[in-house]
Write a protein that holds these residues in place. Structure first.
Motif, short mmCIF file in Angstrom:
data_model
loop_
_atom_site.label_atom_id
_atom_site.label_comp_id
_atom_site.label_asym_id
_atom_site.label_seq_id
_atom_site.Cartn_x
_atom_site.Cartn_y
_atom_site.Cartn_z
N GLY A 83 3.33 17.12 5.19
CA GLY A 83 2.39 17.32 4.10
C GLY A 83 1.99 16.01 3.43
N ARG A 84 2.75 14.96 3.66
CA ARG A 84 2.49 13.66 3.02
C ARG A 84 2.31 12.53 4.02
NH1 ARG A 84 2.08 11.89 -2.32
NH2 ARG A 84 3.91 10.55 -2.18
N ALA A 85 3.12 12.55 5.07
CA ALA A 85 3.14 11.43 6.02
C ALA A 85 1.87 11.39 6.84
CB ALA A 85 4.34 11.57 6.96
N ILE A 88 0.85 -1.18 0.00
CA ILE A 88 0.00 0.00 0.00
C ILE A 88 0.89 1.24 0.00
CG2 ILE A 88 -1.69 1.30 1.36
CD1 ILE A 88 -2.99 -1.22 0.47
N LEU A 89 0.53 2.21 -0.83
CA LEU A 89 1.20 3.52 -0.83
C LEU A 89 0.27 4.54 -0.20
CD1 LEU A 89 3.53 5.44 -1.89
CD2 LEU A 89 2.10 5.78 -3.91
N ALA A 90 0.71 5.09 0.93
CA ALA A 90 -0.04 6.21 1.53
C ALA A 90 0.76 7.47 1.18
CB ALA A 90 -0.23 5.98 3.01
N GLY A 91 1.44 8.07 2.16
CA GLY A 91 2.24 9.26 1.87
C GLY A 91 3.57 8.95 1.21
N GLY A 92 4.00 7.70 1.30
CA GLY A 92 5.23 7.29 0.62
C GLY A 92 6.52 7.72 1.30
N THR A 93 6.43 8.37 2.45
CA THR A 93 7.67 8.91 3.06
C THR A 93 8.54 7.81 3.67
OG1 THR A 93 6.55 9.41 5.14
CG2 THR A 93 6.64 11.18 3.51
#
Ligand SMILES: Cc1cc2nc3c(=O)[nH]c(=O)nc-3n(C[C@H](O)[C@H](O)[C@H](O)COP(=O)(O)OP(=O)(O)OC[C@H]3O[C@@H](n4cnc5c(N)ncnc54)[C@H](O)[C@@H]3O)c2cc1C
Ligand code: FES
Ligand code: FES
Lengths: 288, 158
Positions: free
Chosen positions: A107-109, A28-33
Motif C-alpha cells: 500500500g506504500r512501497a 527523498i521520501l516515497a513510500g518510506g518502507t
C-alpha cells in the motif's frame, strides 16, 4: 528517531533545489518502507525528508500499447497491479510488485523506491532490467536518462549525482510473442528477502519455436542486481530447448559473485542461480 | 526541542487537529498525542502488522507513515469500527471464533481484515491467508483468525 525536517515538495524543481541545497543529509521520501526504517534504526543520517508524493510527474501511471509504460517514481505497488493492461504487458514486473512485503507494505512501497534503495536483493530491479526500463532523472542541470542496469553502483549506492532524483521509469511496449517472469527463492512463502532472485524476458518468432531475443537479470548474488548479458545473448537465434536454457543458466551462474550470509551460502546461491534462471526463462516462455 | 507542525486530518470520520514532530510516526501520533491506543506497536519496522490502520482506504503500517504525511487525509483505526451499542461483524466473528488470546495482534488483524473485505467481500481462504501474511500472531496459530474472517465475510456479504 533522529530529528529531521519534513517538506512536501509540490514540483520536481522544488525537490531538486532542496536536494541540491541540503546535500547528503536530504533524502527523498516515497513510500518510506525503507527510508523510515533506516532512519529509525540509525542506519541513515537524514536531516531533511523531501516527500515527493504530491508531485504530479512522480505519480504518473500511463500505459499505451505503442508507447509503453511511464511509471512515476512514487507509484505504489498496489496501483500498478490493479491495471489489467499493465499486468498483461509486463507480468515479470507484476510478479515482483506482488511479493514485496505484505498487503500493508504494498500500500506504500513503490518500484521507484525499491530501485533507489539499491538493495542487491531488491525484487523489482531484475524485472526492470529484463524489460529494458530507462530511468528518467531530474537534476540541477536538467533531465537525463539512464538504462536501469547502470543505475545501481553498490549496495545502497546509485548513479544519482548531487541534487538528482528519479522522476519516472519508462518501459518500452512489449514486442509481440514476448513475455517476462520473475521469481525468488525464500525459505518462507511470503514476507521475506530474496536469497536469490531471477528475472527473464523472452521474445519468440511468430512460430514460437525460435528465441529472437532474451534478457536475464539476477538479484542477491553481487553488490548490485546484475544484468546477465552474455547469458542473454547466447539465447538469440536458438530453438526453444532445454539445452539452450541450460546453457544460459550456466552462463548466468558464471557471473554470480555471491556472498555467504545468514540467508544462504555462496555455494547454495550459485546453485540457485541455475535453478531460478531456468525457471524464469521457462516461465516467460510459457506465458507467451 | 524539535519544531512541531500543525496537522489537520480526518480520523474515523471526524476532523482532528494535532501538533507533531516530523519524526513522529502516525502510530506515535495516534497513541501518544491522540490517545487512540488500539493500534499497537509490535516491531516498529513494518513486519508484524500490529499497527495496521487504513489510510485513504488503503491498509498501511502506521509505524511506517509519518504523522505529518497525514495532512488532509483520512485515517481509519480500530476505534472507529464498532457502533456505540454494537460491535462490527468482524469483531463479533473474532469473539465467536475465539480468534485471539493475548489480543495484542487483534486490532491489526481486524483492520487488515476490514481492508480485505472492503475490497473483496468474498475472499477464498487462500486469499485471506495471503492478505493477512503481514500480520503476525504469536498465540493463536492463525487458523481461528482465518476462520473468523471467513465467517465475517459470510455475515457481511449475506
Ligand atoms: C516488512 C517489509 C518487507 C519488505 N519486503 C521486501 C521484499 O520482499 N522485496 C523487496 O525488494 N523489498 C522489500 N522491502 C523493502 C521496501 O519495501 C522496498 O524496497 C520498497 O519498494 C521501497 O519503496 P518505498 O517507496 O517505500 O521507498 P522509500 O523508503 O521511500 O525510499 C527508498 C530509498 O530510495 C530513495 N528514493 C525514493 N524515491 C526516490 C526518488 N524518486 N529519487 C531519488 N531517491 C529516491 C529514498 O531516499 C530512500 O533512500 C520490505 C520492507 C519492509 C519494511
Ligand atoms: S509495529 Fe508496525 S508493523 Fe510492527
Ligand atoms: S493473540 Fe497474542 S499475538 Fe495474536
Amino acid at each position: 528517531m533522529q530529528d529531521f525536517s519534513y517538506v512536501s515538495a509540490q514540483t520536481v524543481s522544488e525537490a531538486v533545489s532542496l536536494l541540491d541545497e541540503n546535500g547528503e543529509k536530504a533524502r527523498i521520501l516515497a513510500g518510506g518502507t525503507d527510508l523510515i526504517v533506516q532512519v529509525r534504526e540509525a542506519r541513515r543520517d537524514v536531516g531533511l525528508m523531501i516527500d515527493v508524493k504530491s508531485i504530479p510527474e512522480v505519480n504518473v501511471l500511463d500505459y499505451d500499447d505503442d508507447a509503453g509504460l511511464t511509471l512515476g517514481a512514487a507509484v505504489e505497488c498496489y496501483k500498478i497491479y490493479a491495471v489489467d493492461a499493465i499486468c498483461n504487458a509486463y507480468p515479470g514486473l507484476i510478479d515482483a510488485t506482488k511479493i514485496i512485503g505484505g498487503t500493508a507494505i504494498q500500500g506504500r512501497a513503490g518500484v521507484g523506491g525499491n530501485l533507489c534503495n539499491a538493495s542487491p536483493a531488491a525484487d523489482c530491479i531484475p524485472p526492470l532490467i529484463v524489460l529494458g526500463a530507462t530511468c528518467v532523472i531530474a537534476g540541477p542541470n536538467g533531465e537525463r536518462e539512464l538504462p536501469v542496469e547502470h543505475f545501481c553502483t553498490g549496495p545502497g549506492q546509485t548513479a544519482l549525482e548531487k541534487g538528482e532524483m528519479l522522476v519516472s521509469l519508462k518501459i518500452p511496449a512489449p514486442a509481440s510473442n514476448s513475455s517476462s517472469f520473475y521469481l525468488r527463492f525464500i525459505p518462507r512463502n511470503e514476507m521475506d528477502i530474496a536469497v536469490v532472485g531471477a528475472g527473464a524476458s523472452v521474445t519468440l518468432d511468430a512460430a514460437k519455436q525460435t528465441i529472437v531475443s532474451a534478457r536475464i537479470a539476477l538479484a542477491a548474488v553481487a553488490p548490485t542486481p546484475l544484468f546477465a548479458e552474455e547469458a542473454s545473448e547466447l539465447l538469440a537465434g536458438r530453438e526453444v530447448s532445454d539445452a539452450a536454457i541450460d546453457e544460459a543458466a550456466q552462463a548466468a551462474q558464471a557471473i554470480a559473485r555471491p556472498i555467504s550470509d545468514m540467508r544462504g551460502t555462496a555455494e547454495q546461491r550459485t546453485h540457485l542461480v541455475g535453478v531460478l534462471t531456468r525457471r524464469a526463462l521457462n516461465g516467460a516462455i510459457q506465458r507467451i | 526541542m524539535a519544531r512541531k507542525s500543525h496537522v489537520q486530518t480526518t480520523i474515523n470520520g471526524e476532523t482532528v487537529e494535532f501538533l507533531c514532530e516530523s519524526r513522529q510516526s502516525l502510530l506515535e501520533v495516534l497513541r501518544d498525542e491522540l490517545y487512540l491506543t488500539g493500534a499497537k506497536e509490535g516491531c516498529n519496522n513494518g513486519n508484524c502488522g500490529a499497527c495496521s490502520v487504513i489510510l485513504d482506504g488503503r491498509l498501511v503500517n502506521s509505524c511506517l507513515v509519518l504523522g505529518v504525511e497525514t495532512e488532509g487525509r483520512s485515517v481509519e483505526t480500530i476505534e472507529g469500527l464498532a457502533e456505540p451499542d454494537k460491535l462490527h461483524p468482524i469483531q463479533d466473528a473474532f469473539l465467536e471464533n475465539a480468534a485471539l488470546q493475548c489480543g495484542i495482534c487483534t486490532p491489526g488483524f481486524i483492520m487488515s481484515a476490514k481492508a480485505l473485505l472492503d475490497s473483496n467481500p468474498n475472499p477464498t481462504e487462500h486469499e485471506i491467508r495471503y492478505w493477512l501474511a503481514g500480520n503476525l500472531c504469536r498465540c493463536t496459530g492463525y487458523d481461528k483468525i482465518v476462520k473468523a474472517v471467513m465467517d465475517a465475510a459470510q455475515e457481511t456479504s449475506a
